[in-house]
Design a protein around this motif. Structure first.
Motif, PDB file in Angstrom:
ATOM      1  N   PRO A  32      34.149  39.039 109.035  1.00  0.00           N
ATOM      2  CA  PRO A  32      32.791  38.518 109.255  1.00  0.00           C
ATOM      3  C   PRO A  32      32.254  37.792 108.032  1.00  0.00           C
ATOM      4  O   PRO A  32      32.470  38.209 106.894  1.00  0.00           O
ATOM      5  CB  PRO A  32      31.972  39.775 109.557  1.00  0.00           C
ATOM      6  N   ARG A  33      31.552  36.715 108.279  1.00  0.00           N
ATOM      7  CA  ARG A  33      30.897  35.956 107.220  1.00  0.00           C
ATOM      8  C   ARG A  33      29.443  36.430 107.127  1.00  0.00           C
ATOM      9  O   ARG A  33      28.718  36.392 108.132  1.00  0.00           O
ATOM     10  CB  ARG A  33      30.914  34.468 107.514  1.00  0.00           C
ATOM     11  N   VAL A  34      29.012  36.857 105.949  1.00  0.00           N
ATOM     12  CA  VAL A  34      27.633  37.280 105.726  1.00  0.00           C
ATOM     13  C   VAL A  34      27.030  36.297 104.734  1.00  0.00           C
ATOM     14  O   VAL A  34      27.416  36.262 103.567  1.00  0.00           O
ATOM     15  CB  VAL A  34      27.556  38.719 105.189  1.00  0.00           C
ATOM     16  N   LEU A  35      26.105  35.469 105.204  1.00  0.00           N
ATOM     17  CA  LEU A  35      25.523  34.417 104.385  1.00  0.00           C
ATOM     18  C   LEU A  35      24.183  34.861 103.805  1.00  0.00           C
ATOM     19  O   LEU A  35      23.397  35.533 104.482  1.00  0.00           O
ATOM     20  CB  LEU A  35      25.327  33.142 105.209  1.00  0.00           C
ATOM     21  N   MET A  36      23.920  34.480 102.578  1.00  0.00           N
ATOM     22  CA  MET A  36      22.682  34.866 101.902  1.00  0.00           C
ATOM     23  C   MET A  36      21.767  33.667 101.685  1.00  0.00           C
ATOM     24  O   MET A  36      22.138  32.691 101.038  1.00  0.00           O
ATOM     25  CB  MET A  36      22.986  35.511 100.553  1.00  0.00           C
ATOM     26  N   TYR A  37      20.556  33.776 102.242  1.00  0.00           N
ATOM     27  CA  TYR A  37      19.497  32.802 102.043  1.00  0.00           C
ATOM     28  C   TYR A  37      18.255  33.514 101.491  1.00  0.00           C
ATOM     29  O   TYR A  37      18.191  34.740 101.446  1.00  0.00           O
ATOM     30  CB  TYR A  37      19.108  32.146 103.367  1.00  0.00           C
ATOM     31  N   HIS A  38      17.262  32.711 101.129  1.00  0.00           N
ATOM     32  CA  HIS A  38      15.959  33.256 100.756  1.00  0.00           C
ATOM     33  C   HIS A  38      14.845  32.533 101.522  1.00  0.00           C
ATOM     34  O   HIS A  38      14.234  33.104 102.395  1.00  0.00           O
ATOM     35  CB  HIS A  38      15.730  33.136  99.246  1.00  0.00           C
ATOM     36  N   SER A  39      14.644  31.279 101.174  1.00  0.00           N
ATOM     37  CA  SER A  39      13.523  30.512 101.707  1.00  0.00           C
ATOM     38  C   SER A  39      14.036  29.245 102.390  1.00  0.00           C
ATOM     39  O   SER A  39      15.037  28.667 101.971  1.00  0.00           O
ATOM     40  CB  SER A  39      12.580  30.152 100.552  1.00  0.00           C
ATOM     41  N   VAL A  40      13.315  28.820 103.452  1.00  0.00           N
ATOM     42  CA  VAL A  40      13.635  27.558 104.129  1.00  0.00           C
ATOM     43  C   VAL A  40      12.342  26.752 104.232  1.00  0.00           C
ATOM     44  O   VAL A  40      11.431  27.109 104.985  1.00  0.00           O
ATOM     45  CB  VAL A  40      14.228  27.793 105.538  1.00  0.00           C
ATOM     46  N   GLN A  41      12.252  25.702 103.460  1.00  0.00           N
ATOM     47  CA  GLN A  41      11.104  24.804 103.540  1.00  0.00           C
ATOM     48  C   GLN A  41      11.452  23.498 102.847  1.00  0.00           C
ATOM     49  O   GLN A  41      12.463  23.394 102.153  1.00  0.00           O
ATOM     50  CB  GLN A  41       9.849  25.430 102.928  1.00  0.00           C
ATOM     51  N   GLU A  42      10.609  22.492 103.038  1.00  0.00           N
ATOM     52  CA  GLU A  42      10.918  21.154 102.527  1.00  0.00           C
ATOM     53  C   GLU A  42      10.850  21.104 101.002  1.00  0.00           C
ATOM     54  O   GLU A  42      11.743  20.591 100.340  1.00  0.00           O
ATOM     55  CB  GLU A  42       9.948  20.133 103.137  1.00  0.00           C
ATOM     56  N   GLN A  43       9.761  21.620 100.442  1.00  0.00           N
ATOM     57  CA  GLN A  43       9.570  21.589  99.003  1.00  0.00           C
ATOM     58  C   GLN A  43       9.582  23.003  98.428  1.00  0.00           C
ATOM     59  O   GLN A  43       9.022  23.923  99.034  1.00  0.00           O
ATOM     60  CB  GLN A  43       8.244  20.905  98.654  1.00  0.00           C
ATOM     61  N   ASP A  46       6.451  27.013  94.183  1.00  0.00           N
ATOM     62  CA  ASP A  46       6.608  27.879  93.012  1.00  0.00           C
ATOM     63  C   ASP A  46       7.906  28.679  93.035  1.00  0.00           C
ATOM     64  O   ASP A  46       8.207  29.397  92.080  1.00  0.00           O
ATOM     65  CB  ASP A  46       5.424  28.847  92.913  1.00  0.00           C
ATOM     66  N   THR A  47       8.662  28.572  94.113  1.00  0.00           N
ATOM     67  CA  THR A  47       9.915  29.308  94.238  1.00  0.00           C
ATOM     68  C   THR A  47      11.026  28.559  93.495  1.00  0.00           C
ATOM     69  O   THR A  47      11.078  27.333  93.553  1.00  0.00           O
ATOM     70  CB  THR A  47      10.300  29.453  95.725  1.00  0.00           C
ATOM     71  N   PRO A  48      11.909  29.285  92.795  1.00  0.00           N
ATOM     72  CA  PRO A  48      13.042  28.597  92.159  1.00  0.00           C
ATOM     73  C   PRO A  48      13.746  27.689  93.163  1.00  0.00           C
ATOM     74  O   PRO A  48      14.122  28.120  94.257  1.00  0.00           O
ATOM     75  CB  PRO A  48      13.929  29.757  91.705  1.00  0.00           C
ATOM     76  N   ALA A  49      13.928  26.430  92.800  1.00  0.00           N
ATOM     77  CA  ALA A  49      14.364  25.410  93.751  1.00  0.00           C
ATOM     78  C   ALA A  49      15.666  25.769  94.461  1.00  0.00           C
ATOM     79  O   ALA A  49      15.807  25.521  95.667  1.00  0.00           O
ATOM     80  CB  ALA A  49      14.505  24.066  93.044  1.00  0.00           C
ATOM     81  N   ARG A 223      28.353  48.191 100.161  1.00  0.00           N
ATOM     82  CA  ARG A 223      28.621  47.213  99.102  1.00  0.00           C
ATOM     83  C   ARG A 223      29.131  45.917  99.734  1.00  0.00           C
ATOM     84  O   ARG A 223      30.150  45.366  99.335  1.00  0.00           O
ATOM     85  CB  ARG A 223      29.658  47.751  98.110  1.00  0.00           C
ATOM     86  N   ILE A 224      28.422  45.413 100.715  1.00  0.00           N
ATOM     87  CA  ILE A 224      28.871  44.251 101.470  1.00  0.00           C
ATOM     88  C   ILE A 224      28.671  42.970 100.660  1.00  0.00           C
ATOM     89  O   ILE A 224      27.576  42.697 100.165  1.00  0.00           O
ATOM     90  CB  ILE A 224      28.116  44.143 102.811  1.00  0.00           C
ATOM     91  N   LYS A 225      29.726  42.185 100.537  1.00  0.00           N
ATOM     92  CA  LYS A 225      29.654  40.908  99.835  1.00  0.00           C
ATOM     93  C   LYS A 225      29.017  39.845 100.739  1.00  0.00           C
ATOM     94  O   LYS A 225      29.074  39.938 101.970  1.00  0.00           O
ATOM     95  CB  LYS A 225      31.052  40.458  99.406  1.00  0.00           C
ATOM     96  N   ARG A 226      28.455  38.832 100.099  1.00  0.00           N
ATOM     97  CA  ARG A 226      27.859  37.738 100.858  1.00  0.00           C
ATOM     98  C   ARG A 226      28.278  36.384 100.282  1.00  0.00           C
ATOM     99  O   ARG A 226      28.742  36.295  99.160  1.00  0.00           O
ATOM    100  CB  ARG A 226      26.320  37.842 100.841  1.00  0.00           C
ATOM    101  N   VAL A 227      28.072  35.360 101.076  1.00  0.00           N
ATOM    102  CA  VAL A 227      28.284  33.977 100.645  1.00  0.00           C
ATOM    103  C   VAL A 227      26.910  33.375 100.378  1.00  0.00           C
ATOM    104  O   VAL A 227      26.088  33.278 101.292  1.00  0.00           O
ATOM    105  CB  VAL A 227      29.025  33.160 101.718  1.00  0.00           C
ATOM    106  N   SER A 228      26.652  33.000  99.140  1.00  0.00           N
ATOM    107  CA  SER A 228      25.349  32.452  98.770  1.00  0.00           C
ATOM    108  C   SER A 228      25.220  30.998  99.209  1.00  0.00           C
ATOM    109  O   SER A 228      26.110  30.189  98.955  1.00  0.00           O
ATOM    110  CB  SER A 228      25.161  32.562  97.253  1.00  0.00           C
ATOM    111  N   VAL A 229      24.101  30.685  99.875  1.00  0.00           N
ATOM    112  CA  VAL A 229      23.819  29.315 100.291  1.00  0.00           C
ATOM    113  C   VAL A 229      22.583  28.847  99.528  1.00  0.00           C
ATOM    114  O   VAL A 229      21.513  29.451  99.640  1.00  0.00           O
ATOM    115  CB  VAL A 229      23.583  29.207 101.806  1.00  0.00           C
ATOM    116  N   LEU A 230      22.736  27.778  98.755  1.00  0.00           N
ATOM    117  CA  LEU A 230      21.669  27.289  97.898  1.00  0.00           C
ATOM    118  C   LEU A 230      21.188  25.915  98.349  1.00  0.00           C
ATOM    119  O   LEU A 230      21.790  25.280  99.212  1.00  0.00           O
ATOM    120  CB  LEU A 230      22.169  27.206  96.456  1.00  0.00           C
TER     121      LEU A 230
END
Length: 249
Positions: A32-43, A46-49, A223-230
């Motif tokens: 299984p692929r476990v993807l890691m996100y935080h925020s979804v928006q255009e700009q 104040d969040t780290p880009a 201790r599940i690993k994830r794939v970071s999406v930036l």
């Protein structure tokens, strides 16, 4: 001149190999692929880009996953069936940004995808999801809510008693709001030690995700690993990450 050209080609090759890890071995397609996100928006605001993926890029990534035949699952659904005969992916979002409701959730509904959101209810410096928004997303059946401590503390650098209190309080907060068990946990900053893992288990969480990059069969549920999406992750890097667990050194 020829030597200069060879040096340039060598340096370009090093750069591309470091940022597009084509040379890594591919991972079993059924892991299984476990993807890691935080925020979804255009700009980013104040969040780290790098933590803010644009709506267009996120929608393109969902379409790519659909095109490759992935089944969308919550993390708890993955844990319930650790092995399957088809490709699966879990989209995870840390912290509980309000844009998860305003921007990400409509895309989930339009695409028929699922996600797991880890809430840190008292985390400062972000615009958080409201109680009504959390309830609406939960009721849709597309979103699972997990816990992420109350204030987003680094549990590995916190006295054990305080760390355990934060872990337990965040679980109880989610359960009180949604009137159902909260089974999924994410370690803030991805930091934890063996004692923290035992605390998470004792609290009753059936899974816990880290920020350690990789894809592997589900054996250690806490201790599940994830794939970071930036934000900077392009389509080629996304494809490489799904195939190999990470796309850059």
């Amino acid at each position: 001149m020829i030597y200069l050209l060879l040096i340039i080609l060598f340096l370009v090759g090093l750069y591309l190999s470091a940022h597009y890890n084509w040379w890594r071995p591919s991972v079993d397609a059924l892991a299984p692929r476990v993807l890691m996100y935080h925020s979804v928006q255009e700009q980013p605001g104040d969040t780290p880009a790098e933590l803010v993926v644009t709506p267009q890029r996120f929608a393109e990534q969902i379409d790519y996953l659909i095109g490759k035949g992935y089944q969308f699952c919550t993390v708890s659904e993955l844990i319930a069936v650790p092995e399957a005969a088809h490709k699966r992916v879990a989209l995870t979002f840390d912290d509980g940004f309000r844009d998860n409701y305003q921007v990400m959730f409509p895309i989930l509904k339009a695409k028929g995808a699922k996600a797991t959101i880890y809430l840190a209810p008292e985390m400062e410096q972000i615009e958080k999801l409201s109680a009504d928004e959390i309830r609406e997303m939960d009721a849709s059946g597309l979103v699972e809510f997990g816990a992420h401590t109350m204030t987003h503390i680094n549990v590995s650098q916190t006295p054990l008693e305080q760390a355990e209190a934060e872990i337990l309080a965040s679980k109880r907060w989610v359960e009180a709001l949604l009137k159902k068990p909260c089974d999924a946990f994410a370690y803030p900053y991805g930091r934890f030690n063996d004692a923290n893992v035992e605390q998470v288990k004792r609290a009753g969480f059936t899974s816990a995700v880290t920020v350690k990059k990789g894809i592997e069969p589900l054996t250690d549920y806490h201790r599940i690993k994830r794939v970071s999406v930036l934000r900077s992750t392009n389509r080629w890097q996304f494809a490489i990450a799904l195939a190999k667990g990470r796309y850059r050194v």
